[in-house]
Scaffold this motif. Sequence first.
Motif, PDB file in Angstrom:
ATOM      1  N   ILE A 654       1.148  -1.340   0.275  1.00  0.00           N
ATOM      2  CA  ILE A 654      -0.254  -0.150  -0.167  1.00  0.00           C
ATOM      3  C   ILE A 654       0.935   1.506   0.017  1.00  0.00           C
ATOM      4  CG2 ILE A 654      -0.228   0.317   2.344  1.00  0.00           C
ATOM      5  CD1 ILE A 654      -3.032   0.733  -0.444  1.00  0.00           C
ATOM      6  N   THR A 655       2.002   1.018   0.478  1.00  0.00           N
ATOM      7  CA  THR A 655       3.290   2.556   0.602  1.00  0.00           C
ATOM      8  C   THR A 655       3.124   2.798  -0.810  1.00  0.00           C
ATOM      9  OG1 THR A 655       4.671   0.674   0.891  1.00  0.00           O
ATOM     10  CG2 THR A 655       3.749   1.910   2.976  1.00  0.00           C
ATOM     11  N   ALA A 656       3.672   1.599  -1.470  1.00  0.00           N
ATOM     12  CA  ALA A 656       3.409   1.694  -3.396  1.00  0.00           C
ATOM     13  C   ALA A 656       3.130   2.358  -4.037  1.00  0.00           C
ATOM     14  CB  ALA A 656       4.821   0.237  -3.801  1.00  0.00           C
ATOM     15  N   GLU A 657       1.647   1.770  -3.709  1.00  0.00           N
ATOM     16  CA  GLU A 657       0.748   1.822  -4.795  1.00  0.00           C
ATOM     17  C   GLU A 657      -0.685   2.487  -3.887  1.00  0.00           C
ATOM     18  OE1 GLU A 657      -0.126  -1.280  -7.178  1.00  0.00           O
ATOM     19  OE2 GLU A 657       0.611  -2.497  -6.007  1.00  0.00           O
ATOM     20  N   PRO A 658      -0.035   3.916  -3.112  1.00  0.00           N
ATOM     21  CA  PRO A 658      -0.856   4.729  -2.315  1.00  0.00           C
ATOM     22  C   PRO A 658      -2.542   5.265  -2.595  1.00  0.00           C
ATOM     23  CG  PRO A 658       1.013   5.835  -2.972  1.00  0.00           C
ATOM     24  CD  PRO A 658       1.262   4.867  -3.306  1.00  0.00           C
ATOM     25  N   PRO A 659      -3.293   5.675  -1.980  1.00  0.00           N
ATOM     26  CA  PRO A 659      -4.525   6.047  -2.903  1.00  0.00           C
ATOM     27  C   PRO A 659      -3.868   7.507  -2.103  1.00  0.00           C
ATOM     28  CG  PRO A 659      -5.167   5.649  -0.193  1.00  0.00           C
ATOM     29  CD  PRO A 659      -3.248   4.322  -0.441  1.00  0.00           C
ATOM     30  N   GLY A 660      -3.358   8.120  -2.258  1.00  0.00           N
ATOM     31  CA  GLY A 660      -2.932   9.169  -1.577  1.00  0.00           C
ATOM     32  C   GLY A 660      -1.114   9.245  -0.600  1.00  0.00           C
ATOM     33  N   HIS A 661      -1.054  10.320  -0.014  1.00  0.00           N
ATOM     34  CA  HIS A 661       0.239  10.978   0.388  1.00  0.00           C
ATOM     35  C   HIS A 661       0.854   9.550   1.519  1.00  0.00           C
ATOM     36  CE1 HIS A 661       1.601  13.876  -1.922  1.00  0.00           C
ATOM     37  NE2 HIS A 661       0.738  14.807  -1.726  1.00  0.00           N
ATOM     38  N   VAL A 662       1.792   9.146   1.900  1.00  0.00           N
ATOM     39  CA  VAL A 662       2.580   9.181   2.445  1.00  0.00           C
ATOM     40  C   VAL A 662       2.920   9.339   3.779  1.00  0.00           C
ATOM     41  CG1 VAL A 662       3.177   6.196   3.543  1.00  0.00           C
ATOM     42  CG2 VAL A 662       2.004   6.416   1.135  1.00  0.00           C
ATOM     43  N   THR A 663       2.598   8.646   5.149  1.00  0.00           N
ATOM     44  CA  THR A 663       3.786   9.742   6.135  1.00  0.00           C
ATOM     45  C   THR A 663       4.434   8.141   6.939  1.00  0.00           C
ATOM     46  OG1 THR A 663       1.702   9.466   7.767  1.00  0.00           O
ATOM     47  CG2 THR A 663       2.489  11.073   5.865  1.00  0.00           C
ATOM     48  N   ARG A 664       5.219   8.451   7.322  1.00  0.00           N
ATOM     49  CA  ARG A 664       6.437   7.868   8.120  1.00  0.00           C
ATOM     50  C   ARG A 664       6.354   7.968   9.463  1.00  0.00           C
ATOM     51  NH1 ARG A 664       6.844   2.924   5.004  1.00  0.00           N
ATOM     52  NH2 ARG A 664       7.013   3.763   2.654  1.00  0.00           N
ATOM     53  N   ASP A 665       5.960   8.913  10.290  1.00  0.00           N
ATOM     54  CA  ASP A 665       6.114   9.265  11.362  1.00  0.00           C
ATOM     55  C   ASP A 665       5.541  10.467  11.703  1.00  0.00           C
ATOM     56  OD1 ASP A 665       7.537  12.197  10.731  1.00  0.00           O
ATOM     57  OD2 ASP A 665       9.008  10.756  10.381  1.00  0.00           O
ATOM     58  N   GLN A 666       4.940  10.624  12.801  1.00  0.00           N
ATOM     59  CA  GLN A 666       4.145  11.995  13.486  1.00  0.00           C
ATOM     60  C   GLN A 666       4.487  13.162  12.813  1.00  0.00           C
ATOM     61  OE1 GLN A 666       1.661  10.670  16.961  1.00  0.00           O
ATOM     62  NE2 GLN A 666       1.149  13.538  17.080  1.00  0.00           N
ATOM     63  N   ASP A 667       5.368  13.315  13.404  1.00  0.00           N
ATOM     64  CA  ASP A 667       6.112  14.580  12.047  1.00  0.00           C
ATOM     65  C   ASP A 667       5.894  14.944  11.099  1.00  0.00           C
ATOM     66  OD1 ASP A 667       6.921  15.464  15.172  1.00  0.00           O
ATOM     67  OD2 ASP A 667       9.511  14.822  14.408  1.00  0.00           O
ATOM     68  N   GLY A 668       5.981  13.504  10.315  1.00  0.00           N
ATOM     69  CA  GLY A 668       5.555  13.974   9.067  1.00  0.00           C
ATOM     70  C   GLY A 668       4.339  13.876   9.131  1.00  0.00           C
ATOM     71  N   LEU A 669       3.463  13.776  10.128  1.00  0.00           N
ATOM     72  CA  LEU A 669       2.203  13.675   9.097  1.00  0.00           C
ATOM     73  C   LEU A 669       1.017  15.131   9.547  1.00  0.00           C
ATOM     74  CD1 LEU A 669      -0.982  11.703   8.901  1.00  0.00           C
ATOM     75  CD2 LEU A 669      -0.628  11.185  11.040  1.00  0.00           C
ATOM     76  N   VAL A 670       1.855  15.829  10.458  1.00  0.00           N
ATOM     77  CA  VAL A 670       1.652  17.187  10.735  1.00  0.00           C
ATOM     78  C   VAL A 670       2.209  18.188  10.426  1.00  0.00           C
ATOM     79  CG1 VAL A 670       2.037  18.971  12.755  1.00  0.00           C
ATOM     80  CG2 VAL A 670       1.633  16.573  13.526  1.00  0.00           C
ATOM     81  N   ARG A 671       2.965  17.901   9.439  1.00  0.00           N
ATOM     82  CA  ARG A 671       4.070  18.920   8.296  1.00  0.00           C
ATOM     83  C   ARG A 671       2.967  18.562   7.468  1.00  0.00           C
ATOM     84  NH1 ARG A 671       8.745  17.175  10.055  1.00  0.00           N
ATOM     85  NH2 ARG A 671       9.325  15.653   8.412  1.00  0.00           N
ATOM     86  N   LEU A 672       2.369  17.354   6.945  1.00  0.00           N
ATOM     87  CA  LEU A 672       1.285  17.678   5.137  1.00  0.00           C
ATOM     88  C   LEU A 672       0.360  18.147   6.252  1.00  0.00           C
ATOM     89  CD1 LEU A 672       1.188  15.996   2.868  1.00  0.00           C
ATOM     90  CD2 LEU A 672       0.034  13.503   4.572  1.00  0.00           C
ATOM     91  N   PHE A 673      -0.141  18.467   6.717  1.00  0.00           N
ATOM     92  CA  PHE A 673      -1.493  18.838   6.767  1.00  0.00           C
ATOM     93  C   PHE A 673      -1.462  20.886   7.140  1.00  0.00           C
ATOM     94  CE2 PHE A 673      -3.378  15.155   8.004  1.00  0.00           C
ATOM     95  CZ  PHE A 673      -4.772  15.472   7.155  1.00  0.00           C
ATOM     96  N   ALA A 674       0.066  20.790   7.321  1.00  0.00           N
ATOM     97  CA  ALA A 674      -0.168  22.038   8.530  1.00  0.00           C
ATOM     98  C   ALA A 674       0.653  22.901   7.055  1.00  0.00           C
ATOM     99  CB  ALA A 674       2.016  21.959   8.889  1.00  0.00           C
TER     100      ALA A 674
END
Length: 738
Positions: A654-674
Amino acid sequence: MPRFSIIVPCFKVQGFLRECLDSVLEQSFRDIEVIAVDDRSPDACGAILDEYAARDPRVTALHLPENAGLGRARNAGMPHATGDYLFFLDSDDTLTPGALAALADRLDEAGDPDVLVFDYARTYWWGGTRRNALAELLSATDATFTAAERPEILDLLMVVWNKVYRRSFVEEHGFAFPPGYYEDTPWTFPVMLSAGRIATLDRICLNYRQRRQGNILSTTSRKHFDIHDQYERVFAFVGSRPELASWRPYLHRKMGEHCLDILSKPDRLPPADKGEFFRRTAELMRRHRPPGEPFPADLGVLRGPYAVYRVRRQAGRAGRELARRGAQARVAAGARVYRGLTAVQARRPLDPHLVLYSAFSHRGVLGDPAAIYHKAREIAPQLRGVWVVRDAETAARLPAGVEHVLLDSPAYRRLSARATYFVNNVNWPGSLAKRAGSVHVHTHQGTPLKYMGADLLDKPGARLGVDVPQMLRRADRWDYSLVANEHSELVWERAYPCHFTSVRSGSPRNDVLVDPPRDRARAVRARLGVPEGHTVVLYAPTRREYRRGGHVERLDLARLAAGLGEGHTLVVRLHPSLATGPARGLGLSELHRRGVVVDATDEPHVEDLLLAADVLVTDYSALMFDYAHLDRPIVVHADDWPAYTASRGAYFDITAEPPGHVTRDQDGLVRLFASGSWRDEESARLRAAFRSRFCAYDDGRAAERVVRTLLLGERMPEPGGAVRVPGPAVGGDLLAAR
């Protein structure tokens, strides 16, 4: 002055001590001091404490000149405490992540009460976890109270370590621990009865270790006679304070129950001493019986001789054994009756209009079977739809007008022997015999990402407790397997090597996502308490097979909610298998109470949550395949993908064929939304490819297709052509061509 002074007495716990101290020192809340007391332990406890004190200035190691016992070791630590609150932590227990921050927040909210009572979970040596059975008492009110105002708070386990205490309150009253076993008793009752302001926190802050061996109270010894002296101290305290006299009947009963509980345990008292313990308990009950109060009827055995008590105990054991054997006999007789009824019913013709429905192991009108049921009532009223539910409590929650039977009831047996159609998303019980001419429709529970069925044979962790051969024998009854895309069709035929026909129907429960009722999303958002105009972020994690119980904290929900910023509401839906376990007590319930997040785990219809959400954040939940129909952003948080695939297995990456962006840690997830890139052009491109692959058969008519083709024998074209999809969450009535 630190917020918490954590006092940790240590004696013969070298194997657990580091884990205990690490759980404290690695907390995100840092304003603490740890006063660790070496109670002249003969093992390496003292050296471990010195090691931690040398590397962390928050740790003070005290070494007692002689063994003092647990209570007096705590007393030795108290004069060194400078914090606002005292926290007595046993050295084989551990704090849960984020516990101290949650305690600090609740203390601030409650205005520094005298006592704060929090939740805990028992963690067993074999890996199991069980939450405090009376956790609901901690969520009854947000306000502070006294024990007199809420006496049920005393029904909680009366120990010292599930509370924190305002240090000035403790010093003002001079509370201290006595010597001996059960030292928590003459501390906890006086403290709780004296507290002017008590607060509660509905969050598991401590893991109470259940050791296989080595627990002091499970040691066979005459030391258990100490319980009598401890209650003498409790009554002496109450006797010195006339305002507490009304508590004497309660304490009298509690003392009798406590002592009889100790007497009944096989590992507490030496057999030769049990008679003496009984007689001393009876004498104590006579001496402290409140004037004018009747002797508690359920403790009446303490008014007679020990011989009568023993006879009653033996009779009780014999009665329980007879009841067990009687239950076995009734089950066997019921099975014979069931076989007889089935044989009688089987000689009668099938009812061509009778449809039995079930979903999620008989949990109610849910999922694909529910969508089929509702469509059948609309276009085929001649069909009689009956739901099989697991118990009376589930039946009471059914919508009005839904005909139902309880699983394994006589009515269920009669109907299951006569029904022509069976619709389920989980296998029917093995006792259900498939009659010739009956039709079994299996809907599944969504598009599969993780291994299912026979594919689990190569994943021993994932199939723990799952009898795959039995699962396949039950699947042999399927006539039709519903599929929503080509991927599902291929997987089901591989995972369930049985004789069924795949039906390219689409997923009936997704009809509402393809063509949602007007304003349904807005109504759901209002019910959840989402402010007007907010962006709803739905977080829906799945369970983990590499952890017993299935729950792993992947994200700091409070931090994520804060990182989303103003104008966002974080809605959390745990996997249904985790809804009744300890997962919600590890912070979710408390964050919901404080309005930090919305806990939507109990929402019965997940389709409503999907409609209400503007973006889905998930790890590996099958909900992503359903949500893709809405053509709204999806974020895959894959911080443990290698571990997940190693333990459960996945049909594709699912990380190679995802339905959207993939995050690997919480900081990355927060940055994606910010940054706002969660809904950028790349997100749309990935989603379009995902939808093309997994949304092919859903056209909004899946339930109708199942009813007409499989239940009524009519013809309908297979899904295809233009598919309509709804617009943004609040504008669910706006449709656009794909």
